[in-house]
Design a protein around this motif. Structure first.
Motif, mmCIF file in Angstrom:
data_model
loop_
_atom_site.group_PDB
_atom_site.id
_atom_site.type_symbol
_atom_site.label_atom_id
_atom_site.label_comp_id
_atom_site.label_asym_id
_atom_site.label_seq_id
_atom_site.Cartn_x
_atom_site.Cartn_y
_atom_site.Cartn_z
ATOM 1 N N TYR A 36 0.794 -1.224 0.000
ATOM 2 C CA TYR A 36 0.000 0.000 0.000
ATOM 3 C C TYR A 36 0.832 1.283 0.000
ATOM 4 O O TYR A 36 0.488 2.236 -0.716
ATOM 5 C CB TYR A 36 -0.992 -0.028 1.165
ATOM 6 C CG TYR A 36 -2.098 -1.029 0.936
ATOM 7 C CD1 TYR A 36 -3.203 -0.722 0.153
ATOM 8 C CD2 TYR A 36 -2.024 -2.313 1.483
ATOM 9 C CE1 TYR A 36 -4.208 -1.644 -0.079
ATOM 10 C CE2 TYR A 36 -3.021 -3.249 1.251
ATOM 11 C CZ TYR A 36 -4.109 -2.906 0.476
ATOM 12 O OH TYR A 36 -5.091 -3.833 0.236
ATOM 13 N N TYR A 77 -8.055 4.600 -7.141
ATOM 14 C CA TYR A 77 -7.065 4.014 -6.217
ATOM 15 C C TYR A 77 -7.202 2.493 -6.189
ATOM 16 O O TYR A 77 -6.199 1.771 -6.201
ATOM 17 C CB TYR A 77 -7.260 4.600 -4.829
ATOM 18 C CG TYR A 77 -6.251 4.098 -3.810
ATOM 19 C CD1 TYR A 77 -4.926 4.488 -3.875
ATOM 20 C CD2 TYR A 77 -6.642 3.229 -2.792
ATOM 21 C CE1 TYR A 77 -3.994 4.037 -2.950
ATOM 22 C CE2 TYR A 77 -5.726 2.770 -1.865
ATOM 23 C CZ TYR A 77 -4.403 3.174 -1.954
ATOM 24 O OH TYR A 77 -3.488 2.711 -1.044
ATOM 25 N N ARG A 78 -8.419 2.009 -6.158
ATOM 26 C CA ARG A 78 -8.640 0.564 -6.178
ATOM 27 C C ARG A 78 -8.127 -0.042 -7.483
ATOM 28 O O ARG A 78 -7.626 -1.174 -7.492
ATOM 29 C CB ARG A 78 -10.133 0.266 -6.005
ATOM 30 C CG ARG A 78 -10.646 0.504 -4.585
ATOM 31 C CD ARG A 78 -12.151 0.368 -4.523
ATOM 32 N NE ARG A 78 -12.642 0.506 -3.151
ATOM 33 C CZ ARG A 78 -13.915 0.717 -2.832
ATOM 34 N NH1 ARG A 78 -14.829 0.813 -3.812
ATOM 35 N NH2 ARG A 78 -14.283 0.832 -1.577
#
Length: 307
Positions: A36, A77-78
């Protein structure tokens, strides 16, 4: 419109090198912890990629409203997270961590028949899903060499990095910026030797003088390369499409016949090439709508013409 080859592909190489080392030392669970921060940084600094991602998500939403796909920043973002997870799958595939038991095949029997008969096949891939997972086809039945055309030096550099850790297999990377006579002759030798040649058919050529064709894709006109289809006609071999999607933790590899052998008579050449490009675009669209967040083209894909 910025060409995809001008995007800062090299900007992720350092991050992927670090992730590869973590993966090999500690495995996937630990790697997820590091994932992340790397993705968040890349998402924040890559404004063009964010805009292209949202453009694509809006196209999916408009074309298939029932998908209820998020077209905002969170959706983008996903989308990037999906790309990063595909990178991990790439690492797993090249290091041998993905086995045949992790893969569901669709249409593999036809490819196996060609291999058993010593017949080479041209495979049209894409940036949908994870083409690298398909490398396990190199270990099926008879030993077969899989020749993958890569279009940038950065991609070749990254794949060479991964190849250091791969099992001894028959994956041959061929870096090309354009398909010229020498390239065609080399690939003809591969086909005649009963090998597989894989080329992505959803990115326009790096050489500005190369030929492209418009096709409807997700409800709007986009440009696709003519090169893969012209190459197919030169090689005079069976042509298949290959898509690899991840669903429910498993990989589905789909081989679909595209042509027994393409031929473009001079008077109908342009029309027939455009028809092939449109057929491919429709097939890409079909699989893209199955897993929209697994199409990883982070650049302005559609033309600006009013249509």
């Amino acid at each position: 419109m910025s060409h995809w080859a001008q995007m800062e592909e090299r900007g992720i190489i350092w991050g992927m090198q670090a992730l590869l080392k973590v993966y090999l030392l500690f495995g996937r669970k630990v790697l997820q912890f590091f994932l992340y921060p790397v993705v968040s940084y890349y998402w924040l600094v890559n404004g063009k990629g964010r805009r292209a991602s949202r453009q694509y998500l809006r196209r999916v939403s408009t074309f298939m409203p029932e998908s209820k796909i998020d077209t905002g920043l969170l959706g983008s973002y996903r989308h990037f997270i999906g790309f990063a997870n595909a990178i991990i799958d790439k690492l797993a595939a090249w290091s041998g961590a993905i086995s045949l038991q992790d893969v569901d095949y669709h249409g593999r029997e036809a490819i196996q028949r060609h291999i058993q008969q010593g017949e080479g096949v041209l495979i049209l891939g894409s940036h949908l899903g994870n083409l690298e997972v398909g490398r396990v086809i190199a270990y099926l039945g008879n030993k077969v060499t899989v020749n993958v055309l890569v279009h940038t030096k950065h991609a070749e550099k990254f794949n060479k990095l991964l190849n250091r850790y791969a099992e001894a297999g028959s994956m041959n990377l061929i870096q090309v910026t354009e398909i010229n006579a020498a390239t065609a002759m080399l690939l003809q030798d591969k086909i005649e030797a009963g090998e597989l040649v894989v080329i992505a058919a959803d990115r326009t050529p790096i050489n500005a003088g190369s030929r492209v064709a418009p096709a409807r894709f997700l409800g709007k006109t986009a440009l696709f390369p003519q090169g893969p289809f012209i190459l197919a006609a030169l090689l005079k071999c069976p042509v298949y499409t290959l898509f690899c999607l991840k669903r429910g933790g498993r990989y589905g590899i789909y081989f679909d016949p595209f042509s027994d052998g393409l031929s473009f008579p001079r008077k109908q050449r342009e029309t027939m090439i455009r028809r092939c490009v449109q057929d491919y675009a429709e097939r890409l669209q079909h699989y893209c709508l199955k897993e929209p967040l697994q199409w990883f083209n982070f650049y302005d894909f559609w033309t600006d013409e009013n249509d």
